[in-house]
Design an enzyme around this catalytic site. Structure first.
Site, PDB file in Angstrom:
ATOM      1  N   LYS A 172       0.842  -1.204   0.000  1.00  0.00           N
ATOM      2  CA  LYS A 172       0.000   0.000   0.000  1.00  0.00           C
ATOM      3  C   LYS A 172       0.876   1.254   0.000  1.00  0.00           C
ATOM      4  O   LYS A 172       0.596   2.226  -0.708  1.00  0.00           O
ATOM      5  CB  LYS A 172      -0.947  -0.019   1.209  1.00  0.00           C
ATOM      6  CG  LYS A 172      -2.060  -1.056   1.057  1.00  0.00           C
ATOM      7  CD  LYS A 172      -2.835  -1.312   2.339  1.00  0.00           C
ATOM      8  CE  LYS A 172      -3.784  -2.515   2.156  1.00  0.00           C
ATOM      9  NZ  LYS A 172      -4.464  -2.934   3.381  1.00  0.00           N
TER      10      LYS A 172
ATOM     11  N   GLN B 206      -4.631  -2.002   9.622  1.00  0.00           N
ATOM     12  CA  GLN B 206      -4.450  -3.303   8.969  1.00  0.00           C
ATOM     13  C   GLN B 206      -5.027  -4.426   9.843  1.00  0.00           C
ATOM     14  O   GLN B 206      -4.684  -4.544  11.016  1.00  0.00           O
ATOM     15  CB  GLN B 206      -2.950  -3.537   8.687  1.00  0.00           C
ATOM     16  CG  GLN B 206      -2.664  -4.799   7.902  1.00  0.00           C
ATOM     17  CD  GLN B 206      -3.264  -4.762   6.489  1.00  0.00           C
ATOM     18  OE1 GLN B 206      -3.181  -3.752   5.779  1.00  0.00           O
ATOM     19  NE2 GLN B 206      -3.889  -5.853   6.065  1.00  0.00           N
TER      20      GLN B 206
ATOM     21  N   ASP C 162     -11.220   2.374   4.019  1.00  0.00           N
ATOM     22  CA  ASP C 162     -11.466   0.939   3.850  1.00  0.00           C
ATOM     23  C   ASP C 162     -12.963   0.658   3.752  1.00  0.00           C
ATOM     24  O   ASP C 162     -13.368  -0.446   3.365  1.00  0.00           O
ATOM     25  CB  ASP C 162     -10.891   0.150   5.046  1.00  0.00           C
ATOM     26  CG  ASP C 162      -9.570  -0.531   4.710  1.00  0.00           C
ATOM     27  OD1 ASP C 162      -9.296  -0.719   3.506  1.00  0.00           O
ATOM     28  OD2 ASP C 162      -8.835  -0.880   5.647  1.00  0.00           O
TER      29      ASP C 162
END
Ligand code: NAD
Length: 294
Positions: free
Chosen positions: A53, A97, A120
């Site tokens: 990322k 994460q 997200d």
């Protein structure tokens, strides 16, 4: 003959588009979009995802920050970091994460992220807004799949789409997005899961199958009809003596038997996978431009 959906190529094109938009943003006097990631502990797969990322951010001209916290971090300290980033006007998007170590409450962490920075798309506010058709951050994998369907012109209106899997990050949002009054969308959707009876009888009726169950080679040629469009989301890593690395990635679709009957099909790897990070970048750009929450 089927069309192979090339997620690698499509994602590279989208990255170029994003890079162009970042340049335009900067030329008009704005700073670069900025994505922050919180990484707890040293899980190998999570380290790899966060590194990918970061690299993707650099490639398109975004700023990125990674906050690393120890495996045994106190929940309150993690939440403080989230709140600090929520209040930082120089950061547009925040991802934590997953999975988190067991002592941390994932849902609580997700719900502490400001919906405006939740690129997200896991916050219940974003999920709820997506369900009722309001502008929302849509989680990266379903957003990437929608983009592939759109760019390849796979017809969806009035079609029967069977989604295999009902997880919060893939199956469930996918089924909702494809049933929406939108393009792509307007599908008649059936959701199958581990308790579905006679699944093959249902997949045989599908014009579109989205396989997201995480079982290598599950969908076989005799489970689909001629002309089906197949999106394979699964990624299962199995040992192999034929590769240098000693392992090989498998999708949920038995490509050999399904591809000859398909109109469109995604490979694994190189299908849905590459679209995921690019969708996260796109969400971060939307966050920087304040396009979802004005
Ligand atoms: P999950 O384990 O959370 O959910 C799996 C779902 O499949 C469940 O809803 C379960 O009911 C259903 N299921 C399990 N066995 C079944 C069976 N025999 N018949 C019908 N349904 C069954 O998984 P997930 O997080 O949604 O991920 C699914 C797969 O997609 C995994 O392989 C994962 O690695 C992959 N994935 C890929 C990407 C990507 O970027 N390409 C992103 C997320 C997940």
């Amino acid at each position: 003959m089927y069309t192979l959906i090339d997620g690698k190529k499509t994602s590279a094109e989208i990255r170029e588009e994003i890079r162009g938009e970042v340049e335009a943003l900067k030329k008009s006097g704005h700073r670069a979009p900025h994505l922050a990631a919180i990484l707890v502990g040293h899980d190998g797969a999570s380290e790899t995802y966060v590194a990918a990322k970061e690299r993707a951010c650099r490639e398109v001209g975004f700023d990125s920050t990674v906050i690393r916290l120890e495996e045994d971090v106190r929940e309150e300290d993690l939440l403080d970091q989230v709140r600090r980033i929520n209040g930082d006007p120089a950061i547009d998007g925040l991802i934590v994460q997953l999975p988190l170590p067991e002592h941390l409450d994932e849902q609580k962490v997700i719900e502490t992220i400001l919906p405006e920075k939740d690129v997200d798309g896991f916050h219940p506010v974003n999920v709820g807004r997506m369900v009722i058709g309001l502008p929302a951050f849509i989680s990266a994998t379903p957003a990437g799949i929608l983009e592939l369907i759109k760019r390849y012109g796979i017809p969806t209106e009035g079609r029967h789409c069977v989604v295999i899997g009902r997880s919060n990050i893939v199956g469930k949002p996918m089924s909702i997005l494809l049933a929406r009054k939108a393009d792509p969308g307007n599908c008649t959707v059936t959701v199958c899961h581990s308790r579905t009876r006679d699944l093959a009888a249902i997949t045989r009726q599908a014009d579109i199958v989205i396989a997201a169950l995480g079982k290598a080679g599950f969908l076989k040629g005799d489970m689909v009809k001629e002309g089906v469009a197949v999106i394979d989301v699964g990624i299962t890593r199995l040992p192999s003596d034929k590769t240098k690395s000693g392992w090989k990635l498998y999708g949920d679709v038995d490509f050999e038997t399904v591809a000859p009957k398909s109109s469109y099909i995604t490979p694994v790897p190189g299908g849905v996978g590459p679209m995921t990070i690019v969708s996260l970048l796109k969400n971060t750009l939307l966050a920087a431009r304040k396009e979802i929450y004005r």
